[in-house]
Design a protein around this motif. Structure first.
Motif, short mmCIF file in Angstrom:
data_model
loop_
_atom_site.label_atom_id
_atom_site.label_comp_id
_atom_site.label_asym_id
_atom_site.label_seq_id
_atom_site.Cartn_x
_atom_site.Cartn_y
_atom_site.Cartn_z
N THR A 9 -4.28 -14.67 23.11
CA THR A 9 -4.57 -13.28 23.68
C THR A 9 -5.45 -12.35 22.70
O THR A 9 -5.19 -12.61 21.56
CB THR A 9 -3.43 -12.68 24.38
OG1 THR A 9 -4.08 -11.38 24.83
CG2 THR A 9 -2.73 -12.20 23.38
N SER A 10 -6.38 -11.75 23.12
CA SER A 10 -7.20 -10.79 22.39
C SER A 10 -6.71 -9.34 22.51
O SER A 10 -7.24 -8.30 22.13
CB SER A 10 -8.62 -10.82 22.68
OG SER A 10 -8.80 -10.54 23.78
N HIS A 11 -5.58 -8.95 23.43
CA HIS A 11 -5.00 -7.82 23.68
C HIS A 11 -3.64 -7.59 22.77
O HIS A 11 -3.09 -8.23 22.63
CB HIS A 11 -4.65 -7.83 25.23
CG HIS A 11 -5.68 -7.99 26.25
ND1 HIS A 11 -6.75 -7.12 26.44
CD2 HIS A 11 -6.09 -9.21 26.55
CE1 HIS A 11 -7.50 -7.58 27.20
NE2 HIS A 11 -7.29 -8.98 27.33
N ASP A 12 -3.52 -6.13 22.76
CA ASP A 12 -2.26 -5.93 21.97
C ASP A 12 -1.19 -5.72 22.61
O ASP A 12 0.08 -6.20 22.27
CB ASP A 12 -2.42 -4.30 21.67
CG ASP A 12 -3.45 -4.03 20.52
OD1 ASP A 12 -3.57 -5.01 19.59
OD2 ASP A 12 -3.88 -2.81 20.45
N VAL A 13 -1.28 -5.82 24.09
CA VAL A 13 0.08 -6.12 24.98
C VAL A 13 -0.58 -7.04 26.26
O VAL A 13 -1.35 -6.85 26.85
CB VAL A 13 0.45 -4.67 25.68
CG1 VAL A 13 1.48 -4.84 26.75
CG2 VAL A 13 0.82 -3.57 24.72
N THR A 14 0.21 -8.22 26.13
CA THR A 14 -0.05 -9.27 27.04
C THR A 14 1.42 -9.52 27.84
O THR A 14 2.29 -9.60 27.21
CB THR A 14 -0.59 -10.38 26.60
OG1 THR A 14 -1.72 -10.35 25.84
CG2 THR A 14 -0.83 -11.37 27.63
N ILE A 15 1.16 -9.21 29.23
CA ILE A 15 2.36 -9.55 29.85
C ILE A 15 2.20 -10.66 30.75
O ILE A 15 1.24 -11.05 31.39
CB ILE A 15 2.58 -8.29 30.99
CG1 ILE A 15 2.46 -6.90 30.23
CG2 ILE A 15 3.87 -8.37 32.02
CD1 ILE A 15 2.52 -5.78 31.24
N VAL A 70 6.86 -9.90 27.34
CA VAL A 70 5.64 -9.23 26.77
C VAL A 70 5.33 -9.72 25.42
O VAL A 70 6.30 -9.84 24.56
CB VAL A 70 5.82 -7.81 26.88
CG1 VAL A 70 4.54 -7.15 26.36
CG2 VAL A 70 6.24 -7.17 28.37
N LEU A 71 4.18 -10.00 25.22
CA LEU A 71 3.53 -10.62 24.00
C LEU A 71 2.63 -9.41 23.35
O LEU A 71 2.02 -9.06 23.88
CB LEU A 71 2.63 -11.91 23.94
CG LEU A 71 2.23 -12.36 22.89
CD1 LEU A 71 3.15 -12.66 21.70
CD2 LEU A 71 1.20 -13.52 23.21
N PHE A 72 3.17 -8.98 22.07
CA PHE A 72 2.38 -8.05 21.37
C PHE A 72 1.43 -8.67 20.35
O PHE A 72 1.73 -10.01 19.88
CB PHE A 72 3.26 -7.15 20.63
CG PHE A 72 4.22 -6.19 21.65
CD1 PHE A 72 3.62 -5.18 22.29
CD2 PHE A 72 5.46 -6.53 21.97
CE1 PHE A 72 4.29 -4.61 23.25
CE2 PHE A 72 6.15 -5.90 22.84
CZ PHE A 72 5.59 -5.17 23.45
N GLU A 92 3.09 1.90 17.84
CA GLU A 92 3.26 1.43 16.35
C GLU A 92 2.12 0.32 15.98
O GLU A 92 1.77 0.37 14.63
CB GLU A 92 4.63 0.49 16.44
CG GLU A 92 5.74 1.70 16.61
CD GLU A 92 6.96 0.71 16.79
OE1 GLU A 92 7.06 -0.48 16.41
OE2 GLU A 92 8.31 1.41 17.12
N LEU A 93 1.70 -0.46 16.92
CA LEU A 93 0.75 -1.46 16.42
C LEU A 93 -0.62 -0.73 16.11
O LEU A 93 -1.27 -0.95 15.43
CB LEU A 93 0.63 -2.12 17.47
CG LEU A 93 1.74 -3.46 17.81
CD1 LEU A 93 1.54 -4.18 19.14
CD2 LEU A 93 1.71 -4.15 16.73
#
Length: 95
Positions: A9-15, A70-72, A92-93
């Motif tokens: 994923t290229s996102h900070d937060v992936t659900i 959720v994947l960060f 935080e990220l």
């Protein structure tokens, strides 16, 4: 299950969420309401990024397929978190 690949994923937060899941709908609605950006991958789909989703979801949930997970962007994860925890981790990220 250490050989399980983290879904790309290229996102900070992936659900990882499904439309039939009330906990998923609540988390997504709460994140939309507080303006937290995120991407959604449906682990029930067999296409694209969802292909590796279920083995990874199970690997971070003691062998159970629990959603929402959720994947960060740092590789960490949360299972069925409140939106406030997701927003805090995103700060935080980006911080």
């Amino acid at each position: 299950m250490s050989d399980v690949q983290i879904p790309e994923t290229s996102h900070d937060v992936t659900i990882f969420a499904a439309s039939w899941c009330p906990f998923c709908r609540k988390l997504i609605g709460d994140l939309e309401a507080n303006g937290t950006p995120f991407a959604v991958i449906d682990p029930d789909s067999e296409e694209g990024q969802a292909k590796n989703a279920n083995p990874w979801i199970e690997s971070v949930n003691d062998g159970n397929r629990i959603i929402p997970t959720v994947l960060f962007s740092d590789g960490s994860s949360m299972t069925n978190p409140p939106a406030s925890d997701v927003a805090k981790k995103l700060q935080e990220l980006q911080g």
